[in-house]
Design a protein around this motif. Structure first.
Motif, PDB file in Angstrom:
ATOM      1  N   ALA A 117      -4.643  -5.601  -8.913  1.00 46.70           N
ATOM      2  CA  ALA A 117      -4.207  -6.634 -10.142  1.00 46.70           C
ATOM      3  C   ALA A 117      -2.912  -6.888  -9.546  1.00 46.70           C
ATOM      4  N   PRO A 118      -2.441  -8.006 -10.196  1.00 44.01           N
ATOM      5  CA  PRO A 118      -1.161  -8.543  -9.962  1.00 44.01           C
ATOM      6  C   PRO A 118      -0.033  -7.960 -10.544  1.00 44.01           C
ATOM      7  N   THR A 119      -0.311  -6.702 -11.420  1.00 41.82           N
ATOM      8  CA  THR A 119       0.629  -5.941 -12.033  1.00 41.82           C
ATOM      9  C   THR A 119       0.875  -4.582 -11.329  1.00 41.82           C
ATOM     10  N   THR A 120      -0.256  -4.387 -10.164  1.00 42.24           N
ATOM     11  CA  THR A 120       0.103  -3.090  -9.275  1.00 42.24           C
ATOM     12  C   THR A 120       1.354  -3.384  -8.884  1.00 42.24           C
ATOM     13  N   THR A 121       1.968  -2.200  -8.488  1.00 41.76           N
ATOM     14  CA  THR A 121       3.483  -2.200  -7.731  1.00 41.76           C
ATOM     15  C   THR A 121       3.015  -2.071  -6.162  1.00 41.76           C
ATOM     16  N   LEU A 122       4.147  -2.743  -5.416  1.00 46.19           N
ATOM     17  CA  LEU A 122       4.196  -2.942  -4.051  1.00 46.19           C
ATOM     18  C   LEU A 122       3.942  -1.600  -3.410  1.00 46.19           C
ATOM     19  N   ALA A 123       4.508  -0.677  -3.810  1.00 39.53           N
ATOM     20  CA  ALA A 123       4.206   0.736  -3.368  1.00 39.53           C
ATOM     21  C   ALA A 123       2.812   1.198  -3.450  1.00 39.53           C
ATOM     22  N   ASP A 124       2.110   0.985  -4.351  1.00 42.00           N
ATOM     23  CA  ASP A 124       0.714   1.449  -4.635  1.00 42.00           C
ATOM     24  C   ASP A 124      -0.056   0.609  -3.955  1.00 42.00           C
ATOM     25  N   ALA A 125      -0.047  -0.867  -3.828  1.00 44.12           N
ATOM     26  CA  ALA A 125      -0.568  -1.758  -2.850  1.00 44.12           C
ATOM     27  C   ALA A 125      -0.490  -1.381  -1.438  1.00 44.12           C
ATOM     28  N   ALA A 126       0.640  -1.194  -1.076  1.00 47.04           N
ATOM     29  CA  ALA A 126       0.988  -0.523   0.375  1.00 47.04           C
ATOM     30  C   ALA A 126       0.168   0.715   0.650  1.00 47.04           C
ATOM     31  N   ARG A 127       0.141   1.516  -0.232  1.00 49.80           N
ATOM     32  CA  ARG A 127      -0.510   2.941   0.073  1.00 49.80           C
ATOM     33  C   ARG A 127      -2.001   2.916   0.046  1.00 49.80           C
ATOM     34  N   ARG A 128      -2.493   1.897  -0.779  1.00 48.08           N
ATOM     35  CA  ARG A 128      -3.804   1.586  -0.622  1.00 48.08           C
ATOM     36  C   ARG A 128      -4.353   0.922   0.829  1.00 48.08           C
ATOM     37  N   MET A 129      -3.340  -0.010   1.209  1.00 54.12           N
ATOM     38  CA  MET A 129      -3.793  -0.805   2.658  1.00 54.12           C
ATOM     39  C   MET A 129      -3.688   0.378   3.577  1.00 54.12           C
ATOM     40  N   ARG A 130      -2.585   1.188   3.471  1.00 57.91           N
ATOM     41  CA  ARG A 130      -2.428   2.211   4.669  1.00 57.91           C
ATOM     42  C   ARG A 130      -3.657   2.914   4.652  1.00 57.91           C
ATOM     43  N   ASP A 131      -3.873   3.669   3.443  1.00 55.40           N
ATOM     44  CA  ASP A 131      -5.010   4.794   3.319  1.00 55.40           C
ATOM     45  C   ASP A 131      -6.478   3.983   3.830  1.00 55.40           C
ATOM     46  N   ARG A 132      -6.673   2.787   3.654  1.00 56.56           N
ATOM     47  CA  ARG A 132      -7.840   2.157   3.662  1.00 56.56           C
ATOM     48  C   ARG A 132      -7.986   1.445   5.261  1.00 56.56           C
ATOM     49  N   ASN A 133      -6.590   1.458   5.854  1.00 54.37           N
ATOM     50  CA  ASN A 133      -6.663   0.538   7.185  1.00 54.37           C
ATOM     51  C   ASN A 133      -6.851  -0.826   7.014  1.00 54.37           C
ATOM     52  N   ILE A 134      -6.407  -1.471   5.974  1.00 54.23           N
ATOM     53  CA  ILE A 134      -6.591  -2.872   5.780  1.00 54.23           C
ATOM     54  C   ILE A 134      -5.433  -3.890   5.823  1.00 54.23           C
ATOM     55  N   GLY A 135      -5.498  -5.024   6.131  1.00 52.64           N
ATOM     56  CA  GLY A 135      -4.402  -5.940   6.161  1.00 52.64           C
ATOM     57  C   GLY A 135      -4.177  -6.593   5.002  1.00 52.64           C
ATOM     58  N   CYS A 136      -4.936  -6.630   3.993  1.00 54.52           N
ATOM     59  CA  CYS A 136      -4.803  -7.603   2.781  1.00 54.52           C
ATOM     60  C   CYS A 136      -5.553  -7.008   1.357  1.00 54.52           C
ATOM     61  N   LEU A 137      -5.174  -7.360   0.445  1.00 54.76           N
ATOM     62  CA  LEU A 137      -5.818  -7.129  -0.825  1.00 54.76           C
ATOM     63  C   LEU A 137      -5.781  -8.286  -1.689  1.00 54.76           C
ATOM     64  N   PRO A 138      -7.038  -8.839  -1.730  1.00 54.29           N
ATOM     65  CA  PRO A 138      -7.225 -10.064  -2.890  1.00 54.29           C
ATOM     66  C   PRO A 138      -6.636  -9.387  -4.166  1.00 54.29           C
ATOM     67  N   VAL A 139      -6.253 -10.514  -4.949  1.00 52.03           N
ATOM     68  CA  VAL A 139      -5.620 -10.231  -6.088  1.00 52.03           C
ATOM     69  C   VAL A 139      -6.496 -10.702  -7.274  1.00 52.03           C
ATOM     70  N   GLY A 140      -6.941  -9.816  -8.265  1.00 54.37           N
ATOM     71  CA  GLY A 140      -7.918 -10.207  -9.288  1.00 54.37           C
ATOM     72  C   GLY A 140      -9.329  -9.315  -9.309  1.00 54.37           C
ATOM     73  N   ASN A 141     -10.142 -10.216  -9.448  1.00 54.22           N
ATOM     74  CA  ASN A 141     -11.403  -9.445  -9.309  1.00 54.22           C
ATOM     75  C   ASN A 141     -12.574 -10.299  -8.666  1.00 54.22           C
TER      76      ASN A 141
END
Length: 150
Positions: free
Chosen positions: A15-39
């Motif tokens: 979501a656009p309201t997610t903090t960068l820290a939370d988003a970065a952890r998700r990217m790290r934990d799932r080994n992905i380089g991007c997160l689409p924002v929205g649904n």
């Protein structure tokens, strides 16, 4: 070969309201380089590793308070699931991007084609194009990036 044959189908949204820290952890934990924002029906942007490093870190933004919506790339370029791999590579080269969301005939986001997908699963005759894309100068200004919409 079609985009649908090598795209990553499992999409992690944020979501656009997610903090960068939370988003970065998700990217790290799932080994992905991007997160689409929205649904899957409402795509408002995309957050890439480069957004985090070149926008947030370079500007000394606090990752625990800065939100995804503040630094995400808006005006995302898409391809269709029945597009050829060659067309996807050309779009990525022209727009200097390494992640290309994929829509189906109903315009739902059904996957993402990444540089990694192309390198690992793409046909060997396209490796030179993929290599050029990987090493292409991708330092874009915010003004250029905001004009990426199709």
């Amino acid at each position: 070969m079609f985009v649908s044959e090598l795209m990553t189908r499992k999409i992690e949204w944020t979501a656009p309201t997610t903090t960068l820290a939370d988003a970065a952890r998700r990217m790290r934990d799932r080994n992905i380089g991007c997160l689409p924002v929205g649904n899957d029906s409402s795509f408002v942007g995309i957050l890439t590793e480069k957004d985090i490093t070149t926008r947030a870190t370079a500007e000394s933004m606090d990752p625990s308070t800065t939100t995804v919506g503040e630094i995400m790339t808006r005006g995302v370029v898409y391809c269709q699931d029945n597009d050829s791999i060659e067309d996807a590579i050309h779009t990525m080269q022209a727009r200097q991007i390494h992640h290309l969301p994929v829509r189906n005939s109903s315009n739902m986001v059904v996957g993402i084609v990444s540089l990694s997908d192309l390198a690992l699963k793409g046909p060997s005759e396209l490796y030179s194009d993929v290599s050029r894309l990987a090493f292409q100068n991708s330092s874009l200004t915010n003004a250029t990036r905001s004009g990426l919409a199709t």
